[in-house]
Write a protein that holds these residues in place. Structure first.
Motif, PDB file in Angstrom:
ATOM      1  N   PRO A 185       9.559   8.558  27.609  1.00 53.36           N
ATOM      2  CA  PRO A 185      10.722   8.121  26.831  1.00 53.36           C
ATOM      3  C   PRO A 185      11.504   7.039  27.578  1.00 53.36           C
ATOM      4  O   PRO A 185      11.468   6.963  28.798  1.00 53.36           O
ATOM      5  CB  PRO A 185      11.551   9.392  26.682  1.00 53.36           C
ATOM      6  N   PHE A 186      12.211   6.210  26.814  1.00 50.62           N
ATOM      7  CA  PHE A 186      13.045   5.150  27.368  1.00 50.62           C
ATOM      8  C   PHE A 186      14.480   5.365  26.901  1.00 50.62           C
ATOM      9  O   PHE A 186      14.724   5.573  25.715  1.00 50.62           O
ATOM     10  CB  PHE A 186      12.541   3.783  26.902  1.00 50.62           C
ATOM     11  N   PHE A 187      15.427   5.336  27.851  1.00 50.04           N
ATOM     12  CA  PHE A 187      16.823   5.594  27.531  1.00 50.04           C
ATOM     13  C   PHE A 187      17.676   4.365  27.846  1.00 50.04           C
ATOM     14  O   PHE A 187      17.503   3.722  28.890  1.00 50.04           O
ATOM     15  CB  PHE A 187      17.359   6.765  28.353  1.00 50.04           C
ATOM     16  N   LEU A 188      18.600   4.061  26.943  1.00 47.65           N
ATOM     17  CA  LEU A 188      19.653   3.089  27.195  1.00 47.65           C
ATOM     18  C   LEU A 188      20.963   3.866  27.320  1.00 47.65           C
ATOM     19  O   LEU A 188      21.241   4.747  26.501  1.00 47.65           O
ATOM     20  CB  LEU A 188      19.762   2.088  26.051  1.00 47.65           C
ATOM     21  N   PHE A 189      21.761   3.538  28.353  1.00 48.10           N
ATOM     22  CA  PHE A 189      22.964   4.361  28.565  1.00 48.10           C
ATOM     23  C   PHE A 189      24.071   3.550  29.229  1.00 48.10           C
ATOM     24  O   PHE A 189      23.837   2.488  29.829  1.00 48.10           O
ATOM     25  CB  PHE A 189      22.632   5.579  29.428  1.00 48.10           C
ATOM     26  N   ALA A 190      25.289   4.094  29.124  1.00 48.06           N
ATOM     27  CA  ALA A 190      26.462   3.560  29.813  1.00 48.06           C
ATOM     28  C   ALA A 190      27.154   4.743  30.479  1.00 48.06           C
ATOM     29  O   ALA A 190      27.611   5.661  29.798  1.00 48.06           O
ATOM     30  CB  ALA A 190      27.400   2.853  28.843  1.00 48.06           C
ATOM     31  N   LEU A 191      27.195   4.741  31.791  1.00 53.75           N
ATOM     32  CA  LEU A 191      27.784   5.855  32.549  1.00 53.75           C
ATOM     33  C   LEU A 191      29.199   5.486  32.976  1.00 53.75           C
ATOM     34  O   LEU A 191      29.433   4.404  33.524  1.00 53.75           O
ATOM     35  CB  LEU A 191      26.920   6.167  33.772  1.00 53.75           C
ATOM     36  N   LYS A 192      30.139   6.386  32.712  1.00 56.96           N
ATOM     37  CA  LYS A 192      31.516   6.200  33.163  1.00 56.96           C
ATOM     38  C   LYS A 192      31.965   7.464  33.877  1.00 56.96           C
ATOM     39  O   LYS A 192      31.670   8.579  33.442  1.00 56.96           O
ATOM     40  CB  LYS A 192      32.447   5.911  31.982  1.00 56.96           C
ATOM     41  N   SER A 193      32.667   7.285  34.993  1.00 57.34           N
ATOM     42  CA  SER A 193      33.113   8.441  35.771  1.00 57.34           C
ATOM     43  C   SER A 193      34.411   8.108  36.495  1.00 57.34           C
ATOM     44  O   SER A 193      34.597   6.974  36.969  1.00 57.34           O
ATOM     45  CB  SER A 193      32.032   8.833  36.791  1.00 57.34           C
ATOM     46  N   GLN A 194      35.283   9.103  36.590  1.00 57.35           N
ATOM     47  CA  GLN A 194      36.489   8.920  37.386  1.00 57.35           C
ATOM     48  C   GLN A 194      36.183   9.095  38.882  1.00 57.35           C
ATOM     49  O   GLN A 194      36.749   8.404  39.719  1.00 57.35           O
ATOM     50  CB  GLN A 194      37.572   9.920  36.963  1.00 57.35           C
ATOM     51  N   GLY A 250      14.582   4.030  32.058  1.00 58.83           N
ATOM     52  CA  GLY A 250      15.919   3.853  31.522  1.00 58.83           C
ATOM     53  C   GLY A 250      16.574   2.605  32.053  1.00 58.83           C
ATOM     54  O   GLY A 250      16.179   2.048  33.091  1.00 58.83           O
ATOM     55  N   ARG A 251      17.588   2.175  31.336  1.00 56.91           N
ATOM     56  CA  ARG A 251      18.365   1.024  31.772  1.00 56.91           C
ATOM     57  C   ARG A 251      19.767   1.163  31.234  1.00 56.91           C
ATOM     58  O   ARG A 251      19.977   1.587  30.103  1.00 56.91           O
ATOM     59  CB  ARG A 251      17.726  -0.268  31.272  1.00 56.91           C
ATOM     60  N   GLY A 252      20.746   0.843  32.131  1.00 57.91           N
ATOM     61  CA  GLY A 252      22.108   0.986  31.680  1.00 57.91           C
ATOM     62  C   GLY A 252      23.109   0.363  32.639  1.00 57.91           C
ATOM     63  O   GLY A 252      22.744  -0.395  33.539  1.00 57.91           O
ATOM     64  N   THR A 253      24.357   0.702  32.412  1.00 58.45           N
ATOM     65  CA  THR A 253      25.450   0.214  33.241  1.00 58.45           C
ATOM     66  C   THR A 253      26.270   1.397  33.717  1.00 58.45           C
ATOM     67  O   THR A 253      26.197   2.492  33.149  1.00 58.45           O
ATOM     68  CB  THR A 253      26.362  -0.741  32.457  1.00 58.45           C
ATOM     69  N   PHE A 254      27.034   1.173  34.785  1.00 59.89           N
ATOM     70  CA  PHE A 254      27.945   2.234  35.228  1.00 59.89           C
ATOM     71  C   PHE A 254      29.281   1.641  35.652  1.00 59.89           C
ATOM     72  O   PHE A 254      29.358   0.530  36.188  1.00 59.89           O
ATOM     73  CB  PHE A 254      27.334   3.067  36.358  1.00 59.89           C
ATOM     74  N   THR A 255      30.331   2.399  35.376  1.00 62.41           N
ATOM     75  CA  THR A 255      31.699   2.052  35.755  1.00 62.41           C
ATOM     76  C   THR A 255      32.319   3.299  36.367  1.00 62.41           C
ATOM     77  O   THR A 255      32.415   4.334  35.701  1.00 62.41           O
ATOM     78  CB  THR A 255      32.527   1.598  34.538  1.00 62.41           C
ATOM     79  N   ILE A 256      32.724   3.209  37.631  1.00 60.99           N
ATOM     80  CA  ILE A 256      33.215   4.387  38.359  1.00 60.99           C
ATOM     81  C   ILE A 256      34.541   4.045  39.026  1.00 60.99           C
ATOM     82  O   ILE A 256      34.636   3.068  39.780  1.00 60.99           O
ATOM     83  CB  ILE A 256      32.192   4.835  39.429  1.00 60.99           C
ATOM     84  N   ASP A 257      35.554   4.848  38.750  1.00 65.11           N
ATOM     85  CA  ASP A 257      36.871   4.611  39.364  1.00 65.11           C
ATOM     86  C   ASP A 257      36.816   4.825  40.874  1.00 65.11           C
ATOM     87  O   ASP A 257      37.306   4.007  41.647  1.00 65.11           O
ATOM     88  CB  ASP A 257      37.923   5.536  38.748  1.00 65.11           C
ATOM     89  N   GLY A 305      28.335  -1.811  37.948  1.00 64.82           N
ATOM     90  CA  GLY A 305      26.987  -2.258  38.245  1.00 64.82           C
ATOM     91  C   GLY A 305      26.009  -1.930  37.144  1.00 64.82           C
ATOM     92  O   GLY A 305      26.375  -1.400  36.085  1.00 64.82           O
ATOM     93  N   LYS A 306      24.745  -2.240  37.428  1.00 74.40           N
ATOM     94  CA  LYS A 306      23.666  -1.967  36.488  1.00 74.40           C
ATOM     95  C   LYS A 306      22.642  -1.074  37.161  1.00 74.40           C
ATOM     96  O   LYS A 306      22.506  -1.083  38.384  1.00 74.40           O
ATOM     97  CB  LYS A 306      23.017  -3.288  36.043  1.00 74.40           C
ATOM     98  N   VAL A 307      21.908  -0.313  36.374  1.00 71.99           N
ATOM     99  CA  VAL A 307      20.909   0.588  36.924  1.00 71.99           C
ATOM    100  C   VAL A 307      19.649   0.549  36.069  1.00 71.99           C
ATOM    101  O   VAL A 307      19.712   0.434  34.838  1.00 71.99           O
ATOM    102  CB  VAL A 307      21.461   2.030  37.028  1.00 71.99           C
ATOM    103  N   LYS A 308      18.526   0.638  36.768  1.00 73.90           N
ATOM    104  CA  LYS A 308      17.227   0.662  36.093  1.00 73.90           C
ATOM    105  C   LYS A 308      16.415   1.805  36.670  1.00 73.90           C
ATOM    106  O   LYS A 308      16.342   1.970  37.897  1.00 73.90           O
ATOM    107  CB  LYS A 308      16.512  -0.677  36.300  1.00 73.90           C
ATOM    108  N   ILE A 309      15.815   2.611  35.815  1.00 69.44           N
ATOM    109  CA  ILE A 309      14.955   3.719  36.238  1.00 69.44           C
ATOM    110  C   ILE A 309      13.551   3.420  35.749  1.00 69.44           C
ATOM    111  O   ILE A 309      13.319   3.258  34.544  1.00 69.44           O
ATOM    112  CB  ILE A 309      15.439   5.065  35.674  1.00 69.44           C
TER     113      ILE A 309
END
Length: 319
Positions: free
Chosen positions: A1-10, A47-54, A68-72
């Motif tokens: 499977p292939f996932f597209l995602f946007a990760l956000k975390s405090q 997978g491929r996506g972005t992340f934003t972390i406080d 940043g960006k992430v690729k699995i």
């Protein structure tokens, strides 16, 4: 499977997943909490996506405003185009974690820091905190393997460089005693807090040692300092270099009677300044800074007799 995602975390604590050991850290690398080693086997997903972390915690350091960006792909986690803030400065880089061999994962990456506070960085990653202050720029690349912090450290290689355009150096202990001795010979009294200019060095980590390749800097009222060598993760120090006194200090010593005659033997042909070999040994907890008299004598050649050698040693041991 292939996932597209946007990760956000405090708040995201990477050290809960991967080893947090760093060379020279005061933390005990054998003190590992049970959840610091991941038990998660990465499934066969892409997978491929972005992340934003406080706030991101990595190697015990809190980074802020991380994006940043992430690729699995093929059991590799590749984080790239990463930017953020740390130690009042900016940071960017890339890290790839290869879990193809799950029992022995491999970490590779590149990093760059701009205008970060030097003392904060040095205090975290070495045992030499409290001595160098100023805005530093650093960059480099690294490679390491393993889950266990000991294995991580023993396999770690790093190649980078750093510089501080202008800052402060606070000296103490053996090195302060040596600088005091030089100052008294030129009839000066130097503070242990001196202006530091144009510090630069190449950094390498290999075979359990952190190596400085031609660290150069200028300390006002003293002169130019050049140092090469290493300290081991065990704490052992092995540095050598030179202190090239300012022209003003050279002139003061040269005008000092018999001692001036001996000092004149140390004047560099090109610089016309006294160049004193320096040696730093011992351990991080008990460093020993001294003038390398053996190197001085060799530099004089066979014509330097025992009496002249004694005068030379007396010149730089005089307080």
């Amino acid at each position: 499977p292939f996932f597209l995602f946007a990760l956000k975390s405090q708040r995201f604590d990477v050290d809960r997943l991967f080893p947090a050991a760093v060379p020279g850290s005061s933390a005990d690398p054998t003190d590992v909490s049970p959840d610091s080693v991941s038990m998660i086997i990465l499934p066969d997903i892409d997978g491929r996506g972005t992340f934003t972390i406080d706030t991101l915690v990595y190697t015990g350091v809190e980074f802020s405003a991380i994006e940043g960006k992430v690729k699995i792909f093929d059991r590799k986690i590749d984080c790239y185009d990463v930017t953020g803030r740390v130690y009042s400065g900016g940071v960017s880089g890339r890290t790839t974690i290869d879990l193809g061999d799950f029992e022995n994962p491999r970490y590779t990456g590149q990093f760059s820091g701009t205008q970060i506070e030097a003392n904060d960085f040095v205090s975290r990653f070495t045992n030499f905190g409290g001595h160098i202050f100023g805005r530093a720029n650093i960059s480099g690349s690294y490679d390491a393997q393993g889950w266990d912090p000991d294995a991580f450290l023993n396999s770690l290689t790093l190649d980078g460089e750093g510089n501080v355009r202008e800052g402060r150096m606070v000296t103490s202990g053996a090195f302060q005693e040596l600088v005091d001795g030089l100052a008294k010979m030129t009839k000066q009294t130097l503070s242990n807090d001196q202006t530091l200019r144009e510090l630069s060095t190449r950094l390498k980590v290999e075979n359990g040692k952190v190596m400085l390749d031609r660290l150069t800097t200028t300390i006002d009222n003293v002169g130019d300092i050049t140092i090469d060598g290493s300290y081991a993760f065990t704490g052992a120090l092995d540095y050598s270099g030179t202190i090239k006194l300012t022209k003003e200090n050279t002139e003061k010593l040269m005008s000092n009677g018999l001692m001036g005659n001996v000092a004149s033997l140390l004047v560099g042909k090109k610089s016309q300044r006294i160049e004193i070999p320096l040696k730093i040994s011992g351990t991080v907890d008990k460093p020993k800074a001294e003038l390398d008299y053996s190197t001085l004598s060799k530099g004089m050649g066979e014509n330097l007799n025992e009496q002249a050698g004694n005068l030379l040693e007396g010149l730089f041991k005089k307080k």
